[in-house]
Scaffold this active site. Structure first.
Site: not given
Length: 244
Positions: A204, A220
């Site tokens: 992301h 992440c």
């Protein structure tokens, strides 16, 4: 009798000599009365009580610049300049983490995403021994992981719902996270998100681009917003992602 007649004739002669010129002068335009500006200006200024520039007649204005009435009761104060706002300087990203084409000799097929969590690079494998390389932020100590997954979803400006474990962990540090945050510039997931398998991990964007190149996340993979948008347009759902 002679003396009276002489007097009358003398008066008529005098009248005849004086009257023509006197009659003409009576109806002639008289020259304008010129008043020196040095004498008229003070009186005109006194008539105009409001401060400002006093309008004079045309004749005076042509001879004298406009005068500003004195303002003895007006106190002039020095302008105090507001202090300049203090700018917060953010660390700049190392140019090595900006997108670039590089040589690649790995075994993966073109179209595969390979993430090197040691060097903090993401490679999009291309044909002819090339790859497009991006800098990324990866899991901080204790949150490292590796494995192979498929991209199962793609979102633009994704919402963020922190896992319960993260909320509890951050609360113990005195940092209280929301249970839900709508997508936008303040959202830590940034402009795009690529969801990996059935895990809670994503590739992301970020609203903290200066963290790219470090071990900074809870697992992440972070990218600059510009870079994740570029990657988002190049890959599809079903793309293989290898984290090593």
């Amino acid at each position: 009798m002679k003396r009276v007649l002489f007097s009358v004739l003398g008066a008529v002669a005098v009248f005849a000599a004086v009257t023509p010129s006197a009659a003409g002068d009576r109806y002639a335009d008289r020259p304008p009365v010129m008043v020196s500006p040095d004498l008229s200006a003070p009186w005109v200024l006194q008539l105009g009580r409001a401060p400002g520039i006093v309008r004079q007649n045309r004749q005076v204005v042509q001879q004298q610049p406009r005068l500003r009435a004195a303002q003895p009761d007006r106190v002039q104060t020095a302008t105090v300049q507001a202090p300049a706002k203090r700018m917060v300087m953010r660390p700049q990203i190392n140019p090595i983490y900006l997108p670039q084409e590089v040589a690649y000799d790995g075994p993966q097929k073109p179209g595969t995403i390979v993430i090197d969590t040691t060097q903090n690079f993401l490679f999009l494998v291309e044909k002819n021994g090339k790859a497009r390389r991006y800098g990324v932020g990866t899991g901080k100590p204790g949150f490292e992981w590796s494995g192979t997954h498929k991209i199962t979803n793609k979102r633009e400006w994704p919402d963020w719902r922190p896992p319960a474990e993260m909320i509890k962990r951050e609360a113990a540090k005195g940092r209280y996270l929301p249970t839900y945050l709508a997508g936008g510039m303040e959202n830590p997931l940034g402009a795009r998100a690529l969801y990996l398998g059935t895990t809670e991990y994503r590739i992301h964007g970020t609203n903290q681009p200066w963290t790219i190149g470090g071990a900074v996340s809870s697992g992440c993979i972070r990218m600059r917003n510009e870079d994740v948008v570029d990657l988002y347009e190049r890959v599809n759902v079903g793309t293989t992602v290898e984290v090593i």
